[in-house]
Design an enzyme around this catalytic site. Structure first.
Site, PDB file in Angstrom:
ATOM      1  N   ASN A   9       0.942  -1.281   0.100  1.00 57.21           N
ATOM      2  CA  ASN A   9      -0.119  -0.184  -0.071  1.00 57.21           C
ATOM      3  C   ASN A   9       1.003   1.144   0.020  1.00 57.21           C
ATOM      4  OD1 ASN A   9      -1.789   2.013   0.422  1.00 57.21           O
ATOM      5  ND2 ASN A   9      -2.531   1.349   2.254  1.00 57.21           N
ATOM      6  N   LYS A  11       0.181   4.101  -0.372  1.00 60.75           N
ATOM      7  CA  LYS A  11      -0.816   5.526   0.273  1.00 60.75           C
ATOM      8  C   LYS A  11      -0.224   6.462  -0.630  1.00 60.75           C
ATOM      9  CE  LYS A  11      -0.403   3.454   4.754  1.00 60.75           C
ATOM     10  NZ  LYS A  11      -0.524   3.311   6.125  1.00 60.75           N
ATOM     11  N   HIS A  96      -9.596   0.992   4.536  1.00 61.63           N
ATOM     12  CA  HIS A  96      -8.449   1.380   5.154  1.00 61.63           C
ATOM     13  C   HIS A  96      -8.767   2.340   6.374  1.00 61.63           C
ATOM     14  CE1 HIS A  96      -4.441   2.400   6.398  1.00 61.63           C
ATOM     15  NE2 HIS A  96      -3.990   1.431   5.722  1.00 61.63           N
ATOM     16  N   GLU A  98      -7.195   4.756   7.424  1.00 61.51           N
ATOM     17  CA  GLU A  98      -7.148   6.038   7.121  1.00 61.51           C
ATOM     18  C   GLU A  98      -8.282   6.542   6.421  1.00 61.51           C
ATOM     19  OE1 GLU A  98      -3.350   5.779   5.174  1.00 61.51           O
ATOM     20  OE2 GLU A  98      -2.299   5.086   7.185  1.00 61.51           O
ATOM     21  N   GLU A 168      -5.763  -4.676  10.270  1.00 59.24           N
ATOM     22  CA  GLU A 168      -4.572  -3.829  10.542  1.00 59.24           C
ATOM     23  C   GLU A 168      -4.961  -3.139  11.849  1.00 59.24           C
ATOM     24  OE1 GLU A 168      -2.471  -2.725   6.809  1.00 59.24           O
ATOM     25  OE2 GLU A 168      -4.267  -1.301   6.978  1.00 59.24           O
ATOM     26  N   GLY A 174       2.304   2.321  10.740  1.00 57.71           N
ATOM     27  CA  GLY A 174       3.133   3.618  10.848  1.00 57.71           C
ATOM     28  C   GLY A 174       3.818   3.955  11.936  1.00 57.71           C
ATOM     29  N   SER A 214       3.024  -2.053  10.183  1.00 55.03           N
ATOM     30  CA  SER A 214       4.595  -2.030  10.631  1.00 55.03           C
ATOM     31  C   SER A 214       5.378  -3.464   9.995  1.00 55.03           C
ATOM     32  CB  SER A 214       5.049  -1.632  11.916  1.00 55.03           C
ATOM     33  OG  SER A 214       4.541  -0.424  12.243  1.00 55.03           O
TER      34      SER A 214
HETATM   35  P1  13P Z   1       2.829   0.440   7.784  1.00 53.78           P
HETATM   36  O1  13P Z   1       3.403  -0.814   7.101  1.00 53.78           O
HETATM   37  O2  13P Z   1       3.616   1.770   7.243  1.00 53.78           O
HETATM   38  O3  13P Z   1       2.647   0.401   9.177  1.00 53.78           O
HETATM   39  O4  13P Z   1       1.096   0.634   7.149  1.00 53.78           O
HETATM   40  C1  13P Z   1       0.518  -0.280   7.233  1.00 53.78           C
HETATM   41  C2  13P Z   1      -0.807  -0.222   6.264  1.00 53.78           C
HETATM   42  O5  13P Z   1      -1.376   0.801   6.540  1.00 53.78           O
HETATM   43  C3  13P Z   1      -0.947  -0.727   5.042  1.00 53.78           C
HETATM   44  O6  13P Z   1      -2.046  -0.467   4.619  1.00 53.78           O
END
Ligand code: 13P
Length: 253
Positions: A9, A11, A96, A98, A168, A174, A214
């Site tokens: 991802n 992002k 997601h 976010e 997740e 993150g 992560s």
């Molecule tokens: P990270 O791997 O940067 O923690 O992000 C996870 C994520 O949100 C994948 O969709």
């Protein structure tokens, strides 16, 4: 065996030049992808077509990071499942954390997005997961169960067969804080059991449940090695070709 999936991802990151370089570098890494494995690159909308054109194997596919909950019409700024289907995109991340947090996407809205995806032959990668305060209150199982029921339980058995879910935990995204492989396994087993209660064990066993939060080359083997973890949805580490290639190599065969 159900599909083992490494999904990147990206992002809202990278210039087009950087994106193309990342794909080139990734394809130059030495990894093989077995029949039961799939690699997905969920890239920003403007990069879907160029990245897709660059990829030289069917084991790697490009995915969208979101789709509209409505069909085509007066919805400025949105991208429909029909449009993605029209450019041969077969996968989309839906729900997601976010999107839930910054764009107020509810479980009900996500159910509509899942429906739009199925109408246009797009496979959803449905995200679920709890925030820190829910984990601290130890109510994460109930929280995730409600997310699943409200967004997915209207689906038919045929739609649930081979479905893709990404667990997740928000506190692990993150932050560098990964859920332990035991915490991941515990939640993945719970998710599978919730699905089994409604759809039966056979369909529940066909669902790929990815872990996200992560994931790095250094922890992927431990997490993906758990019986109910079928790969990962990877943010930051997917922006580094060597890291993501190493993560792909840890998928179960
Ligand atoms: P990270 O791997 O940067 O923690 O992000 C996870 C994520 O949100 C994948 O969709």
């Amino acid at each position: 065996m159900r599909k083992q999936i490494a999904a990147a991802n990206w992002k809202m990151n990278l210039s087009l030049t950087q994106a193309e370089k990342l794909v080139t570098d990734l394809q130059n890494q030495n990894f093989s992808i077995a029949e039961n494995q799939q690699v997905l690159l969920a890239v920003p909308f403007p990069y879907l077509i160029p990245v897709k054109q660059q990829i030289n194997t069917s084991h790697v596919e490009v995915a969208a990071q979101n789709i509209a909950s409505t069909t085509n019409g007066a919805f400025t700024g949105e991208t429909s499942a029909e449009m993605l289907n029209g450019i041969s995109i077969n996968y989309a991340i839906i729900g997601h954390s976010e999107r839930r947090l910054y764009y107020f996407e509810s479980n009900e809205t996500l159910a509509q997005k899942i429906n739009r995806a199925f109408e246009f032959n797009i496979k959803p990668i449905f995200c679920c997961g709890e925030p820190l305060e829910i984990r601290e209150a130890n109510t994460q199982n109930d929280f995730v169960e409600i997310q699943l029921k409200e967004s997915l339980f209207h689906l038919s058995e045929a739609q649930m067969k081979g479905f893709i879910i990404a667990y997740e935990p928000i506190w692990a995204i993150g932050t560098g804080k990964t859920a332990s492989s035991d915490q991941a396994q515990e939640m993945h087993a719970h998710i599978r059991q919730v699905i089994a209660q409604k759809y039966g064990a056979e369909i529940a066993n066909s669902v790929s449940i990815l872990y996200g939060g992560s994931v790095k080359a250094s922890n992927a083997a431990d997490i993906f090695g758990k019986p109910d973890v079928d790969g990962g949805l990877v943010g930051g580490a997917s922006l580094v070709a060597t890291e993501f290639a190493a993560i792909i190599s840890t998928l179960k065969k």
